[in-house]
Write an enzyme that holds these catalytic residues in place. Sequence first.
Site, PDB file in Angstrom:
ATOM      1  CE  LYS A  38      12.776  19.045 -12.373  1.00 33.35           C
ATOM      2  NZ  LYS A  38      11.807  18.254 -11.647  1.00 33.35           N
ATOM      3  CD  GLU A  78       9.640  11.274 -15.762  1.00 30.77           C
ATOM      4  OE1 GLU A  78       8.765  11.998 -15.279  1.00 30.77           O
ATOM      5  OE2 GLU A  78      10.706  11.723 -16.221  1.00 30.77           O
ATOM      6  CG  HIS A 137      -1.692  -1.233   1.429  1.00 34.19           C
ATOM      7  ND1 HIS A 137      -2.941  -1.474   0.893  1.00 34.19           N
ATOM      8  CD2 HIS A 137      -1.351  -2.344   2.125  1.00 34.19           C
ATOM      9  CE1 HIS A 137      -3.348  -2.687   1.264  1.00 34.19           C
ATOM     10  NE2 HIS A 137      -2.400  -3.238   1.999  1.00 34.19           N
ATOM     11  CB  SER A 144      14.629  21.253 -16.068  1.00 31.07           C
ATOM     12  OG  SER A 144      13.921  22.464 -16.221  1.00 31.07           O
TER      13      SER A 144
END
Length: 458
Positions: free
Chosen positions: A286, A293, A159, A280
């Site tokens: 970043k 992804e 969970h 980025s």
Amino acid sequence: MKKDEKPWGGRFSEPTDREVEAFTTSLHYDRRLYRCDIEGSIAHARMLAKQGIITKREATAIRTGLLAIRSEIEAGTFLFHPDDEDIHMAVEKALTARIGEAGGKLHTGRSRNDQIALDIRLYLRAEIGDILTLLGNLKAGFVERAKAEMGAILPGYTHMQKAQPVLLSHYLLAFREMLDRDEARLRDCLKRVNVMPLGAAALAGTGLPIDRRYVARILGFPQVTANSMDSVSDRDFVAEFIFAASLVMMHLSRFCEDLILWSTDEFGYVEIADAFTTGSSIMPQKKNPDVAELIRGKTGRVYGNLVALLTILKGLPMTYNRDLQEDKEPLFDTVDTLQASLRVLTAMIGRLTFNRQRMETGAGGGFSTATDLAEYLVRKGVPFREAHGIVGRIVAFCIQQGKALTGLTLKEFRKFYKGFEKDLFQCLTVRQSIQARQEIGGTAEDTVRRRIAEIEGR
Ligand code: ARG
């Protein structure tokens, strides 16, 4: 045959509308089947000659012509005409232009319906072979990493809440098990891909004395299809393949999701090498896990391919319908996406740095050894449900006191159950918790090492 004339033009009184031509053509994507198409045609011509349907001389001319066309395509000098409907027509037309009348005999006893079924099977058989190799590499990558990280501790979650400590190696080997099942599924799918459909012709077979088994032998198929109607309408094997691919992608995606989460500042369990991340355009600090992804995102795209194909097949009347031409783009896209994802993930796995300290610290938090304490009580003869209740009350007390389980004294423990003894503290450590899980499938180090030995056939 004139340049813009169709091989089927006999009964037509006007040329195809330009818009219709552009709409119906599959040449821009099915040209990738050229090798399979030519291989199948050479085998077919050889069979026609053996059966005396064409002469040996004609079969040789066909073969030589087809091989020359193949070289031209590979050299990039072959001219694909936009008015050719598909790769089969493009090759056949070029063959006839090159060798004359004999070229017109190649299509004897077959139709594009069984020809395309053969081409896809040849294509997919080879691609599955390649995918099996890539899967094997990724599996080996997980095992390598599991060996290298032996001893590192990871908080296990259910969970998405901290649950129990496990070995990082145990976690990595879980993915190896998933990929093992994926491999078995693909091998099984391959059995149904590896059946030879040529000879079904349009749908009813041919009256000419062909020899299907001979063609199958030349092309290395262990079996021929048993029903001509099924042969030209069946795309089950494509759907099966895309489903198997969907499961592989789902497994990759779940691993990627963990990597994305674990590489956050909040978790900090893993760092992905710079070469496998991107920056980025605005935020200089970043470093983004784009590869992970994209694999996660591309999984959706492969699922889409599966749904597209199943929907195309649903409700198709027997036997061949042009709808079936729409099977190829989802199939090709699935093959490309899966192969690329497997390659990049395999490379990336070798370029992860796990932060053992952070994982181990994390593994100790969240009362992750509470179950071990309950099992301690079970060993003292307390029924498990009762033990669960006792430990639950201890945890509530700890939360209220702002303490960890290890922060309580023996006296405090005894308030909840008289039989607690000093040895209880041993079972509260993360290492002891892991060490205790020795049975097959457990996370104890010896058990995990044994599994690796098994995998490596030692
Ligand atoms: N391009 C077609 C396909 O991919 C080949 C078979 C066409 N057959 C036909 N009768 N139009 O399905």
